[in-house]
Motif scaffolding. Structure first.
Motif, PDB file in Angstrom:
ATOM      1  N   VAL A 139       1.371  -1.456  -0.376  1.00 20.00           N
ATOM      2  CA  VAL A 139      -0.197   0.062  -0.173  1.00 20.00           C
ATOM      3  C   VAL A 139       1.214   1.648   0.161  1.00 20.00           C
ATOM      4  CG1 VAL A 139      -1.755   1.272   1.166  1.00 20.00           C
ATOM      5  CG2 VAL A 139      -1.601  -1.146   1.333  1.00 20.00           C
ATOM      6  N   PRO A 140       0.606   2.001  -1.097  1.00 24.67           N
ATOM      7  CA  PRO A 140       1.252   3.563  -1.209  1.00 24.67           C
ATOM      8  C   PRO A 140       1.548   3.700   0.189  1.00 24.67           C
ATOM      9  CG  PRO A 140       0.096   3.165  -2.957  1.00 24.67           C
ATOM     10  CD  PRO A 140      -0.734   1.673  -2.086  1.00 24.67           C
ATOM     11  N   GLY A 141       3.034   4.830   0.976  1.00 23.69           N
ATOM     12  CA  GLY A 141       2.757   5.339   1.954  1.00 23.69           C
ATOM     13  C   GLY A 141       2.570   4.916   2.809  1.00 23.69           C
ATOM     14  N   MET A 142       2.544   2.708   3.092  1.00 25.37           N
ATOM     15  CA  MET A 142       2.674   2.431   4.212  1.00 25.37           C
ATOM     16  C   MET A 142       3.347   1.514   4.702  1.00 25.37           C
ATOM     17  SD  MET A 142      -1.754   2.623   4.820  1.00 25.37           S
ATOM     18  CE  MET A 142      -1.819   1.832   7.108  1.00 25.37           C
ATOM     19  N   TRP A 143       3.894   1.227   5.520  1.00 27.77           N
ATOM     20  CA  TRP A 143       5.349   0.023   6.110  1.00 27.77           C
ATOM     21  C   TRP A 143       3.997  -0.861   5.999  1.00 27.77           C
ATOM     22  CZ3 TRP A 143      10.330   1.503   6.137  1.00 27.77           C
ATOM     23  CH2 TRP A 143      10.453   2.980   5.933  1.00 27.77           C
ATOM     24  N   LEU A 144       4.418  -2.348   5.343  1.00 32.44           N
ATOM     25  CA  LEU A 144       3.954  -3.312   4.819  1.00 32.44           C
ATOM     26  C   LEU A 144       5.232  -4.571   5.799  1.00 32.44           C
ATOM     27  CD1 LEU A 144       2.823  -6.275   3.883  1.00 32.44           C
ATOM     28  CD2 LEU A 144       4.597  -5.846   2.149  1.00 32.44           C
ATOM     29  N   ASN A 145       4.677  -5.095   6.438  1.00 32.73           N
ATOM     30  CA  ASN A 145       5.103  -6.185   7.382  1.00 32.73           C
ATOM     31  C   ASN A 145       4.135  -7.772   6.957  1.00 32.73           C
ATOM     32  OD1 ASN A 145       5.908  -3.551  10.058  1.00 32.73           O
ATOM     33  ND2 ASN A 145       7.493  -5.406  10.515  1.00 32.73           N
ATOM     34  N   GLU A 146       5.325  -8.424   6.776  1.00 30.98           N
ATOM     35  CA  GLU A 146       4.730  -9.871   5.552  1.00 30.98           C
ATOM     36  C   GLU A 146       5.045 -11.097   6.788  1.00 30.98           C
ATOM     37  OE1 GLU A 146       5.784 -12.046   2.255  1.00 30.98           O
ATOM     38  OE2 GLU A 146       6.594 -10.576   2.073  1.00 30.98           O
ATOM     39  N   GLY A 147       4.298 -11.591   7.349  1.00 35.01           N
ATOM     40  CA  GLY A 147       4.945 -12.975   8.345  1.00 35.01           C
ATOM     41  C   GLY A 147       4.239 -13.794   7.007  1.00 35.01           C
ATOM     42  N   GLY A 148       4.562 -15.591   7.549  1.00 34.47           N
ATOM     43  CA  GLY A 148       3.998 -16.342   6.916  1.00 34.47           C
ATOM     44  C   GLY A 148       4.560 -17.386   6.983  1.00 34.47           C
ATOM     45  N   GLN A 149       3.633 -18.926   6.655  1.00 36.77           N
ATOM     46  CA  GLN A 149       4.035 -19.737   6.462  1.00 36.77           C
ATOM     47  C   GLN A 149       4.635 -21.066   5.081  1.00 36.77           C
ATOM     48  OE1 GLN A 149       0.569 -20.280   8.313  1.00 36.77           O
ATOM     49  NE2 GLN A 149       0.663 -21.701  10.131  1.00 36.77           N
ATOM     50  N   SER A 150       5.723 -21.505   4.811  1.00 35.33           N
ATOM     51  CA  SER A 150       6.266 -21.898   4.288  1.00 35.33           C
ATOM     52  C   SER A 150       5.598 -22.767   3.568  1.00 35.33           C
ATOM     53  CB  SER A 150       7.740 -22.810   4.653  1.00 35.33           C
ATOM     54  OG  SER A 150       8.250 -21.289   4.934  1.00 35.33           O
ATOM     55  N   ALA A 151       4.816 -24.050   4.362  1.00 35.73           N
ATOM     56  CA  ALA A 151       3.388 -24.979   3.853  1.00 35.73           C
ATOM     57  C   ALA A 151       2.361 -25.117   4.341  1.00 35.73           C
ATOM     58  CB  ALA A 151       4.443 -25.685   3.655  1.00 35.73           C
ATOM     59  N   THR A 152       1.126 -24.637   4.004  1.00 32.73           N
ATOM     60  CA  THR A 152      -0.305 -24.377   3.819  1.00 32.73           C
ATOM     61  C   THR A 152      -0.734 -25.293   3.078  1.00 32.73           C
ATOM     62  OG1 THR A 152      -0.126 -21.896   3.143  1.00 32.73           O
ATOM     63  CG2 THR A 152       0.781 -21.810   5.460  1.00 32.73           C
ATOM     64  N   GLY A 153      -1.553 -25.022   2.768  1.00 28.61           N
ATOM     65  CA  GLY A 153      -1.952 -25.822   1.714  1.00 28.61           C
ATOM     66  C   GLY A 153      -1.132 -27.600   0.837  1.00 28.61           C
ATOM     67  N   LYS A 154       0.266 -27.162   0.894  1.00 28.18           N
ATOM     68  CA  LYS A 154       0.576 -27.919   0.471  1.00 28.18           C
ATOM     69  C   LYS A 154       0.678 -28.815   1.251  1.00 28.18           C
ATOM     70  CE  LYS A 154       4.024 -30.447  -1.664  1.00 28.18           C
ATOM     71  NZ  LYS A 154       3.681 -31.281  -2.366  1.00 28.18           N
ATOM     72  N   LEU A 155       0.606 -28.289   2.632  1.00 31.11           N
ATOM     73  CA  LEU A 155       1.311 -29.766   3.865  1.00 31.11           C
ATOM     74  C   LEU A 155      -0.578 -30.191   4.293  1.00 31.11           C
ATOM     75  CD1 LEU A 155       2.222 -30.341   6.737  1.00 31.11           C
ATOM     76  CD2 LEU A 155       1.256 -28.327   7.888  1.00 31.11           C
ATOM     77  N   ILE A 156      -1.358 -29.687   4.049  1.00 31.81           N
ATOM     78  CA  ILE A 156      -2.632 -30.475   3.741  1.00 31.81           C
ATOM     79  C   ILE A 156      -2.958 -31.125   2.726  1.00 31.81           C
ATOM     80  CG2 ILE A 156      -5.322 -29.993   3.419  1.00 31.81           C
ATOM     81  CD1 ILE A 156      -5.111 -26.898   4.987  1.00 31.81           C
ATOM     82  N   ASP A 157      -2.453 -30.863   1.694  1.00 37.18           N
ATOM     83  CA  ASP A 157      -2.218 -32.029   0.692  1.00 37.18           C
ATOM     84  C   ASP A 157      -1.096 -32.936   0.741  1.00 37.18           C
ATOM     85  OD1 ASP A 157      -4.318 -30.442  -1.130  1.00 37.18           O
ATOM     86  OD2 ASP A 157      -2.475 -29.816  -1.888  1.00 37.18           O
ATOM     87  N   HIS A 158       0.079 -32.660   1.243  1.00 36.80           N
ATOM     88  CA  HIS A 158       0.971 -34.097   2.153  1.00 36.80           C
ATOM     89  C   HIS A 158       0.406 -35.078   3.259  1.00 36.80           C
ATOM     90  CE1 HIS A 158       4.534 -36.155   2.965  1.00 36.80           C
ATOM     91  NE2 HIS A 158       4.068 -35.497   4.170  1.00 36.80           N
ATOM     92  N   VAL A 159      -0.199 -34.330   3.926  1.00 41.10           N
ATOM     93  CA  VAL A 159      -1.199 -35.049   4.886  1.00 41.10           C
ATOM     94  C   VAL A 159      -2.180 -35.973   4.295  1.00 41.10           C
ATOM     95  CG1 VAL A 159      -2.318 -35.134   7.254  1.00 41.10           C
ATOM     96  CG2 VAL A 159      -0.700 -33.593   7.338  1.00 41.10           C
ATOM     97  N   ILE A 160      -2.959 -35.322   3.750  1.00 34.74           N
ATOM     98  CA  ILE A 160      -4.034 -36.409   3.003  1.00 34.74           C
ATOM     99  C   ILE A 160      -3.566 -37.552   2.405  1.00 34.74           C
ATOM    100  CG2 ILE A 160      -5.937 -36.557   1.486  1.00 34.74           C
ATOM    101  CD1 ILE A 160      -7.153 -33.019   2.574  1.00 34.74           C
ATOM    102  N   ASP A 161      -2.659 -36.659   1.232  1.00 38.68           N
ATOM    103  CA  ASP A 161      -2.217 -37.677   0.050  1.00 38.68           C
ATOM    104  C   ASP A 161      -0.950 -38.960   0.438  1.00 38.68           C
ATOM    105  OD1 ASP A 161      -3.391 -36.579  -1.662  1.00 38.68           O
ATOM    106  OD2 ASP A 161      -1.706 -35.621  -2.012  1.00 38.68           O
ATOM    107  N   SER A 162      -0.473 -38.903   2.062  1.00 39.66           N
ATOM    108  CA  SER A 162       0.626 -40.080   2.420  1.00 39.66           C
ATOM    109  C   SER A 162      -0.104 -40.598   3.589  1.00 39.66           C
ATOM    110  CB  SER A 162       1.835 -38.851   3.206  1.00 39.66           C
ATOM    111  OG  SER A 162       0.955 -38.288   4.005  1.00 39.66           O
TER     112      SER A 162
END
Length: 474
Positions: A243-266
């Motif tokens: 957003v112009p003129g505002m400071w951004l902080n970006e957190g995150g999780q490296s695997a979410t949708g991928k993790l759910i798929d992994h848990v189900i598929d395995s």
């Protein structure tokens, strides 16, 4: 209706030779393999090397650089494929590569460079590449020709790029030469633009009161503020990166949708389930099964089914707020069961764990100065999962907004395109005008205490993992 273009893409590293052709980043030498994907962890040693220097640049990435970012990958390329490094003519973040292909302009997006390349915009107003940092990590040669290989014209997202679509690009796309092209943005940040202006009755619409979750293979958690807030383990603060003129902080999780798929598929029960449900999505089937299991157990809410089953979800390392790519996933409470119900429980515990990860990030932001976050906004595939959205609301005890626009990332790109074509006087006006409306998922007060207890277990699981590592080092 006039046509405009803007691009978003993952923050992946594109290598080109001195003629602008693809340059291999693979030991195979195959020049078609010229992109290092954002989730590629090959630069783990280079990342550790950079972080040991504790350079001042790192305070703008939460104190530690991530191996998902570009300077560790560039350092890996120089160390492991020196002949390719010598042949390199330019390096692009994938969004900037797309604007270059569309226009021929070598300008770079402020979003890409600030968030992933350690381009500095400091709290005192300074802006530019930090030469000392690049020299210290062994990439000082990138300053040659005024930093031409990695960019010396830096534009805010939504700014018109060059003269618009080139003749070649216009021909390939079936559009007019000169069609306006907006400066690009990273895909998650485009989602943030599409989310943050969403309007809902009785929910504060101030941008700084919202935490946006852009969900896909991984999840990015975006918060903006009027002043810079330094949060350990959370990327930023980045000025005007979203957003112009505002400071951004970006957190995150490296695997979410991928993790759910992994848990189900395995899981051993998955093939038989998929064989009988036809076109129904397996996550819907499992969610329905959980409701039936809760009813059978005389429980008021399916959340209570996992009292003895806990998951630490960092199967691909922790992006934030711990910022440790070496962390592993943990499951506590497994039995010998391999039936549908055991899969449903593991699926639920995984969804809950991802929500505790959101709470962990939110707690870190609040402790650092984000005192007024009052709602979550969610987009992406997981936003269509009612169990996921409800669990997020219950765990953080805040309303979750799901926009009516199902493609928030594309909406973010459209906002930048509309800004580049001057349909709006500025990006912020475009965000507010195009944000649309959404629906609210409210937290269930009956499960707040239960999730508070499970969150304590969640944090203990991290403590235990560190203890186990220390024991093995003795």
């Amino acid at each position: 209706m006039s046509i405009v273009e803007s691009f978003d893409a993952t923050c992946s590293l594109v290598a080109l030779d001195k003629s602008g052709n693809p340059l291999s980043v693979s030991p195979s030498g195959n020049d078609q393999q010229n992109v290092i994907l954002w989730l590629d962890h090959r630069a783990s040693e280079e990342t550790a090397q950079i972080n040991r220097l504790n350079h001042s640049v790192l305070k703008y990435v939460g104190g530690k650089i991530s191996l998902e970012m570009e300077t560790p990958k560039l350092l890996w390329l120089k160390k492991h494929l020196p002949s390719q490094w010598d042949k390199a003519g330019s390096f692009f973040d994938l969004p900037d590569f797309l604007t270059w292909k569309a226009t021929g302009s070598e300008s770079r997006s402020l979003c890409s460079l600030v968030c992933k390349w350690t381009y500095e915009i400091t709290t005192d107003g300074g802006q530019g590449w930090n030469l000392r940092y690049f020299q210290d990590i062994g990439l000082g040669d990138l300053q040659e020709n005024n930093w031409n290989k990695i960019g010396n014209v830096v534009l805010p997202p939504g700014t018109p790029v060059g003269e618009g679509l080139s003749a070649r690009a216009a021909s390939e796309l079936g559009l007019k030469v000169g069609t306006p092209v907006g400066t690009s943005i990273i895909d998650a940040h485009a989602g943030g633009l599409g989310l943050v202006g969403c309007r809902v009755s009785k929910i504060d619409s101030d941008f700084s009161t919202r935490l946006s979750l852009i969900c896909g293979t991984s999840t990015c958690h975006m918060a903006v503020s009027k002043v810079p807030i330094f949060t350990p383990g959370v990327w930023g603060p980045y000025y005007s990166a979203m957003v112009p003129g505002m400071w951004l902080n970006e957190g995150g999780q490296s695997a979410t949708g991928k993790l759910i798929d992994h848990v189900i598929d395995s899981h051993p029960a998955t093939p038989s389930i998929k064989g009988k449900i036809g076109e129904m999505h397996i996550q819907i089937y499992l969610s329905n099964l959980l409701k039936a299991m809760a009813k059978e157990a005389n429980l008021d809410n399916e959340a209570f089914l996992t009292g003895d089953l806990h998951v630490w979800p960092d199967f691909h390392g922790n992006r934030s707020p711990i910022a440790d790519p070496t962390l592993k996933g943990t499951i506590c409470g497994l039995t010998l069961a391999g039936d549908e119900k055991s899969l449903a429980l593991l699926y639920l515990a995984t969804v809950q764990a991802l929500s505790y990860g959101t709470r962990h990030i939110l707690d870190s932001l609040v402790q650092s100065g984000y005192s007024s976050i009052r709602s979550l906004l969610i987009c992406g595939g997981l936003s269509k999962n009612l169990l996921f959205t409800q669990t997020q609301a219950d765990v953080v005890n805040l309303p979750v907004i799901c926009p009516d626009e199902v493609e928030s990332v594309l909406l973010g790109s459209a906002i930048l395109g509309a800004s580049a074509a001057k349909h709006f006087p500025d990006v912020t006006t475009a965000i507010k005008s195009m944000g649309g409306e959404g629906k609210v998922v409210k937290p269930d007060p009956a499960v707040v205490d239960y999730h508070n207890k499970k969150y304590k277990v969640f944090l203990k699981m991290y403590d235990h993992q560190i203890q186990y590592k220390n024991i093995m080092k003795e």
